[in-house]
Motif scaffolding. Sequence first.
Motif, mmCIF file in Angstrom:
data_model
loop_
_atom_site.group_PDB
_atom_site.id
_atom_site.type_symbol
_atom_site.label_atom_id
_atom_site.label_comp_id
_atom_site.label_asym_id
_atom_site.label_seq_id
_atom_site.Cartn_x
_atom_site.Cartn_y
_atom_site.Cartn_z
ATOM 1 N N UNK A 1 12.248 106.045 -53.778
ATOM 2 C CA UNK A 1 13.528 105.242 -53.386
ATOM 3 C C UNK A 1 14.004 103.919 -53.344
ATOM 4 N N UNK A 2 14.333 103.533 -54.158
ATOM 5 C CA UNK A 2 14.717 101.777 -53.534
ATOM 6 C C UNK A 2 16.154 101.712 -53.448
ATOM 7 N N UNK A 3 16.460 100.758 -52.097
ATOM 8 C CA UNK A 3 17.453 100.713 -52.111
ATOM 9 C C UNK A 3 17.450 98.807 -51.465
ATOM 10 N N UNK A 4 18.950 98.553 -52.188
ATOM 11 C CA UNK A 4 19.630 97.035 -53.063
ATOM 12 C C UNK A 4 20.807 96.954 -51.917
ATOM 13 N N UNK A 5 20.324 96.223 -51.011
ATOM 14 C CA UNK A 5 21.202 95.349 -49.899
ATOM 15 C C UNK A 5 20.831 94.636 -49.255
ATOM 16 N N UNK A 6 20.579 93.630 -48.266
ATOM 17 C CA UNK A 6 20.528 92.855 -47.791
ATOM 18 C C UNK A 6 19.026 92.769 -48.083
ATOM 19 N N UNK A 7 18.687 93.490 -48.551
ATOM 20 C CA UNK A 7 17.414 93.263 -49.082
ATOM 21 C C UNK A 7 17.167 93.841 -49.547
ATOM 22 N N UNK A 8 15.394 94.369 -50.751
ATOM 23 C CA UNK A 8 14.913 95.439 -51.502
ATOM 24 C C UNK A 8 14.345 95.505 -50.636
ATOM 25 N N UNK A 195 19.510 100.287 -44.665
ATOM 26 C CA UNK A 195 20.369 98.915 -44.930
ATOM 27 C C UNK A 195 22.447 98.972 -44.853
ATOM 28 N N UNK A 196 22.438 98.068 -43.838
ATOM 29 C CA UNK A 196 23.974 97.986 -43.281
ATOM 30 C C UNK A 196 24.799 97.611 -43.964
ATOM 31 N N UNK A 197 23.885 97.346 -45.241
ATOM 32 C CA UNK A 197 25.416 96.328 -46.427
ATOM 33 C C UNK A 197 24.298 97.279 -47.416
ATOM 34 N N UNK A 198 24.613 98.607 -48.127
ATOM 35 C CA UNK A 198 23.499 98.755 -49.382
ATOM 36 C C UNK A 198 24.864 98.940 -50.604
ATOM 37 N N UNK A 199 24.286 97.579 -51.404
ATOM 38 C CA UNK A 199 24.895 97.926 -52.519
ATOM 39 C C UNK A 199 24.550 98.917 -54.001
ATOM 40 N N UNK A 200 23.348 99.515 -53.385
ATOM 41 C CA UNK A 200 22.753 99.977 -54.730
ATOM 42 C C UNK A 200 21.395 101.145 -54.243
ATOM 43 N N UNK A 201 21.695 102.134 -55.015
ATOM 44 C CA UNK A 201 20.116 102.920 -54.619
ATOM 45 C C UNK A 201 19.795 103.650 -55.934
ATOM 46 N N UNK A 202 17.907 103.366 -55.612
ATOM 47 C CA UNK A 202 18.120 104.478 -57.761
ATOM 48 C C UNK A 202 17.285 105.447 -56.805
ATOM 49 N N UNK A 203 16.708 106.625 -57.634
ATOM 50 C CA UNK A 203 15.676 107.607 -57.440
ATOM 51 C C UNK A 203 14.929 108.075 -58.839
ATOM 52 N N UNK A 204 13.687 108.019 -58.594
ATOM 53 C CA UNK A 204 12.900 107.914 -59.442
ATOM 54 C C UNK A 204 12.050 108.982 -59.006
#
Length: 208
Positions: A1-8, A195-204
């Motif tokens: 899982x890759x979570x993008x928000x305040x950080x990667x 992440x308290x400000x998520x913008x994207x999530x990628x499931x590989x």
Amino acid sequence: IRLTGDKEQTTGTLRDGGRAAAFAAVKETAEFAPLVVDDVRVIAPGHGLDAGLFAKDYFAPYIDEVWSTYTGKDLTVTTNAGTFTGRVRADKFTFDGPAPVSFSKPSTRDVLFCDGNLAAPNDGTTGPVAAVLGAGFNRSTLLSNPAQPTTGASDFYRTELTNHYAKAIHAATEDGKAYGFAFDDVADFASYIQDTAPTAIRLTLTPF
């Protein structure tokens, strides 16, 4: 899982050869070998116990030794609520601290699921202590360290009687994090990110 928000953030990535290594590692321990289903899956020992594939008393010797050891000395458990100090009295592990909490001797199933006599209610006191005890049993650190939780991964799974499934699952991932048992998030060893400000999530999904 890759979570993008305040950080990667990324977690749950299998290392090269990790899947095969996990299957092989679980097969190496006789008590855990029946949990390997061909090249299809490895059943978690708690579910294996319920299916008749894992011994109901596997952890009993370790549980008994913990109960015996802490009849004569203290175990401290530090949580967000504070530090609890416990001893076994009248066959119950009784802790004093921010609030009195106690636990009857758990079964192997209780240890694997952190349930039953190790159930962890969301009460801020009993629950966190139960979670730390559950982690200590699964990682086999309760006898080697009277101040819990143990936070160094190099100290986990070092005894012959331990959760070899959890050990193998952690060894299979790039960051060493996984859910090998309930409350594997104690000391931050679960494959959990937020992440308290998520913008994207990628499931590989890694090809096997």
